[in-house]
Design an enzyme around this catalytic site. Structure first.
Site, short mmCIF file in Angstrom:
data_model
loop_
_atom_site.label_atom_id
_atom_site.label_comp_id
_atom_site.label_asym_id
_atom_site.label_seq_id
_atom_site.Cartn_x
_atom_site.Cartn_y
_atom_site.Cartn_z
N ARG A 119 24.19 -53.20 3.94
CA ARG A 119 23.59 -54.13 2.97
C ARG A 119 22.42 -53.54 2.19
O ARG A 119 21.59 -54.24 1.64
CB ARG A 119 23.14 -55.43 3.65
CG ARG A 119 24.25 -56.17 4.33
CD ARG A 119 23.86 -57.60 4.63
NE ARG A 119 24.98 -58.29 5.23
CZ ARG A 119 25.20 -58.34 6.53
NH1 ARG A 119 24.35 -57.76 7.36
NH2 ARG A 119 26.24 -58.97 7.00
N LYS A 125 21.40 -48.54 -12.50
CA LYS A 125 22.81 -48.93 -12.68
C LYS A 125 23.64 -48.04 -11.76
O LYS A 125 23.63 -46.82 -11.90
CB LYS A 125 23.25 -48.72 -14.13
CG LYS A 125 22.89 -49.87 -15.04
CD LYS A 125 23.60 -49.72 -16.37
CE LYS A 125 23.27 -50.88 -17.29
NZ LYS A 125 23.82 -50.69 -18.64
N GLU A 140 22.40 -38.41 -25.70
CA GLU A 140 21.57 -39.50 -25.17
C GLU A 140 20.11 -39.35 -25.63
O GLU A 140 19.43 -40.33 -25.89
CB GLU A 140 21.62 -39.54 -23.63
CG GLU A 140 22.99 -39.84 -23.04
CD GLU A 140 23.38 -41.34 -23.07
OE1 GLU A 140 22.58 -42.18 -23.53
OE2 GLU A 140 24.51 -41.63 -22.63
N LYS A 147 13.22 -45.31 -21.69
CA LYS A 147 14.13 -46.01 -20.77
C LYS A 147 13.33 -46.87 -19.78
O LYS A 147 13.67 -48.03 -19.53
CB LYS A 147 15.01 -45.01 -20.02
CG LYS A 147 15.91 -45.70 -19.02
CD LYS A 147 17.31 -45.25 -19.02
CE LYS A 147 18.18 -46.22 -18.23
NZ LYS A 147 19.50 -45.72 -17.97
N GLU A 156 19.89 -56.24 -17.64
CA GLU A 156 20.59 -56.28 -18.93
C GLU A 156 21.02 -57.69 -19.35
O GLU A 156 22.19 -57.95 -19.61
CB GLU A 156 21.79 -55.33 -18.92
CG GLU A 156 22.21 -54.97 -20.34
CD GLU A 156 23.23 -53.83 -20.41
OE1 GLU A 156 22.95 -52.75 -19.87
OE2 GLU A 156 24.27 -54.06 -21.03
N ARG A 192 17.93 -54.63 -22.86
CA ARG A 192 18.46 -53.38 -22.25
C ARG A 192 19.75 -52.93 -22.91
O ARG A 192 20.08 -51.75 -22.90
CB ARG A 192 18.65 -53.56 -20.74
CG ARG A 192 19.11 -52.26 -20.07
CD ARG A 192 18.98 -52.26 -18.57
NE ARG A 192 19.50 -51.01 -18.03
CZ ARG A 192 19.36 -50.61 -16.79
NH1 ARG A 192 18.71 -51.37 -15.92
NH2 ARG A 192 19.87 -49.47 -16.38
N ASN A 223 22.72 -49.00 -24.94
CA ASN A 223 24.14 -48.71 -25.12
C ASN A 223 24.48 -48.42 -26.57
O ASN A 223 25.65 -48.50 -26.96
CB ASN A 223 24.98 -49.90 -24.62
CG ASN A 223 24.76 -50.15 -23.16
OD1 ASN A 223 24.66 -49.22 -22.38
ND2 ASN A 223 24.65 -51.42 -22.78
N HIS A 276 27.66 -46.69 -27.58
CA HIS A 276 28.51 -46.65 -26.39
C HIS A 276 29.79 -47.47 -26.52
O HIS A 276 30.79 -47.13 -25.89
CB HIS A 276 27.73 -47.09 -25.15
CG HIS A 276 26.78 -46.04 -24.64
ND1 HIS A 276 25.82 -45.47 -25.43
CD2 HIS A 276 26.66 -45.45 -23.42
CE1 HIS A 276 25.14 -44.57 -24.70
NE2 HIS A 276 25.64 -44.55 -23.49
N HIS A 316 33.03 -45.66 -25.66
CA HIS A 316 33.94 -46.00 -24.56
C HIS A 316 35.38 -46.08 -25.05
O HIS A 316 36.30 -45.69 -24.35
CB HIS A 316 33.54 -47.34 -23.91
CG HIS A 316 32.36 -47.19 -22.99
ND1 HIS A 316 31.63 -48.26 -22.52
CD2 HIS A 316 31.79 -46.09 -22.45
CE1 HIS A 316 30.66 -47.81 -21.75
NE2 HIS A 316 30.73 -46.51 -21.69
N HIS A 323 31.28 -37.67 -22.24
CA HIS A 323 30.64 -38.95 -22.56
C HIS A 323 29.72 -38.81 -23.79
O HIS A 323 29.78 -39.60 -24.74
CB HIS A 323 29.87 -39.44 -21.33
CG HIS A 323 29.13 -40.71 -21.54
ND1 HIS A 323 29.75 -41.91 -21.76
CD2 HIS A 323 27.80 -40.96 -21.58
CE1 HIS A 323 28.83 -42.85 -21.92
NE2 HIS A 323 27.65 -42.30 -21.82
N1 GLY Z 1 22.89 -46.33 -19.60
C1 GLY Z 1 22.41 -47.54 -20.09
C2 GLY Z 1 21.52 -48.26 -19.14
O1 GLY Z 1 21.09 -47.70 -18.16
O2 GLY Z 1 21.26 -49.42 -19.34
#
Ligand code: GLY
Length: 363
Positions: free
Chosen positions: A125, A147, A189, A233, A243, A247, A251, A254, A258, A271
Site C-alpha cells: 500500500r 506521475k 521538453e 515544473k 492535474e 498542470r 502536456n 503532447h 501521442h 517521445h
Molecule cells: N509530464 C507532464 C506532467 O508531469 O504533468
C-alpha cells in the site's frame, strides 16, 4: 538556498530535487543527509544497460554508508512498461523481504521511473521511493511531479497513480552516456518549458553559443536548463498536484504527440520527437486562431529544428487521429482539450477547437 536544489512544495509531502555533477556516485551520503536510516532495505530498479553503467558504483557507495541494497533490472523499452514488469518487481520485492520501512530507487529513464514509482505506490500500500533519472527527458519531466504508471494494451499510462518521490537526485554527468538522439529528444521538453512559461529560457535556448554548449554537453549549460525546467515544473505541480487544471499545460504538444507515437508505432518516433511535431501543430492552430502571431510560430519551429528535432507531420489517417485523441486522458466530459500558445512563455487550455481546425494537419 543552493541554486541547484529545488523544493517541490506540496501541502503534505514536499521534497527536494538536487542537481549536481557527480552526485550519482555519492547517493549514500545524500540518503543520510535526507534522513534515510541505514536499517532500511533498498531495492534499486533499473535496466541492464543503465545498471551496467552506474549500478556498481551506486551499490559500492551505499555499502560505504551501511545501506543494504539490491538491484533488480526490468527489460528496457516502452513495450516493457507493463503489468508484467510490475509483477517482476513485486516478486523481487517479496524475495528480498521488502517491508513497509523499505525504499525503492528508480535508476534510469522515464520508463524505469514511472514503473518503479507505481510499484512503490502499490507495494504494501505504498513505500517511499527515490528518483535518479539518467536521461534528459526524465530529468526535466517525468522524475518530478509524481506521475507514475504502466501502459495498458489499449493505451499509454492508463494504469497509474499520483505518488510523489521522497527525493530526486540528478547528475548531468550521466547524460554523457546517452545516445545523442535521445538527448535531443529530451530537449523537446526543455523547449516546451520555454514556450509554456519561461521566455528567458526560450531566449537562452535560441542563442547560438548556448546551443553549442548544450549540444556539446557542457555541464554549466546542462545544469542551467535542467534547473530552469524543474523550477517551472515544481511551481506548476505545487499549484495542481493531481492535474485538475493548470498542470495540463505541461502536456503542451503532447495530444498530437501521442497520436503520432501511437499511430506510427512507439519507437518510430521518440517521445520528444513526437511532441516536437505536436508543438508545431499546436503553434499553427494558435496562429490560425489569431492567438499568436506567425512570427512566434516560426520562432518556435526554428528553435525545435535547431536542436535536430522534427516538425513535419507523418502521414496519418484522419479517422485514426480522432480515435486516439478521444482516448486521451485530457478529454473531459467528451470534450477534447488543447494547450495552445498565446505568447512565448504563455499558453492556455482550450476546449473549443473543432475537428476541422486540426485534422487538416493530417493526411
Ligand atoms: N509530464 C507532464 C506532467 O508531469 O504533468
Amino acid at each position: 538556498m543552493n541554486k541547484n536544489k529545488i523544493i517541490v512544495p506540496l501541502s503534505n509531502n514536499s521534497y527536494e530535487v538536487t542537481i549536481k555533477q557527480g552526485i550519482i556516485n555519492n547517493i549514500g551520503e545524500e540518503l543520510k543527509r535526507i534522513g534515510v536510516k541505514n536499517n532500511r532495505k533498498i531495492l534499486i530498479v533499473s535496466n541492464k544497460e543503465i545498471s551496467n553503467l552506474f549500478g556498481g558504483e551506486l551499490l559500492k557507495n551505499l555499502k560505504k554508508y551501511k545501506y543494504s541494497a539490491e538491484i533488480f533490472n526490468i527489460k528496457a523499452g516502452e513495450s516493457y512498461k507493463n503489468l508484467a514488469s510490475l509483477r517482476e518487481i513485486y516478486n523481487a520485492a517479496f524475495d528480498i523481504g521488502l517491508d513497509r520501512n523499505a525504499l525503492m530507487i528508480a535508476l534510469g529513464g522515464g520508463i524505469v521511473g514511472d514503473v518503479t514509482g507505481f510499484a512503490a505506490a502499490t507495494w504494501l500500500r505504498g513505500i517511499e521511493y527515490i528518483q535518479i533519472p539518467t536521461t534528459l527527458l526524465s530529468m526535466v519531466d517525468s522524475s518530478v511531479g509524481g506521475k507514475t504508471a504502466v501502459n495498458h494494451p489499449k493505451g499509454k499510462n492508463l494504469i497509474g497513480a499520483f505518488y510523489q518521490p521522497k527525493a530526486v537526485f540528478i547528475d548531468p554527468e550521466t547524460l554523457k552516456t546517452l545516445p545523442p538522439r535521445e538527448f535531443k529528444a529530451g530537449m523537446a521538453e526543455v523547449i516546451k518549458y520555454g514556450v509554456i512559461k519561461d521566455k528567458a529560457l526560450f531566449e537562452y535556448l535560441e542563442n547560438d553559443k548556448n546551443r553549442d554548449k548544450i549540444l556539446n554537453l557542457e555541464n554549466e549549460s546542462l545544469i542551467k536548463i535542467i534547473n530552469n525546467s524543474i523550477k517551472t515544473k515544481a511551481h506548476i505541480v505545487s499549484e495542481d498536484e493531481k492535474e485538475n487544471g493548470i498542470r495540463a499545460i505541461l502536456n503542451y504538444g503532447h495530444s498530437f504527440g501521442h497520436v503520432i507515437e501511437n499511430l506510427c508505432g512507439y519507437g518510430e518516433y521518440l517521445h520528444g520527437e513526437a511532441i516536437s511535431i505536436g508543438m508545431k501543430i499546436a503553434g499553427d492552430i494558435s496562429t490560425e486562431k489569431k492567438l499568436w502571431p506567425k512570427k512566434h510560430s516560426l520562432r518556435q519551429d526554428n528553435l525545435i529544428e535547431s536542436y535536430g528535432l522534427p516538425t513535419k507531420t507523418p502521414k496519418i489517417k484522419k479517422n485514426e487521429v480522432i480515435k486516439i485523441l478521444m482516448g486521451d486522458k485530457k478529454v473531459r466530459d467528451g470534450k477534447m482539450r488543447f494547450i495552445l500558445p498565446k505568447k512565448i512563455g504563455e499558453v492556455d487550455i482550450f476546449n473549443d477547437i473543432n475537428e476541422s481546425q486540426f485534422l487538416k494537419y493530417f493526411d
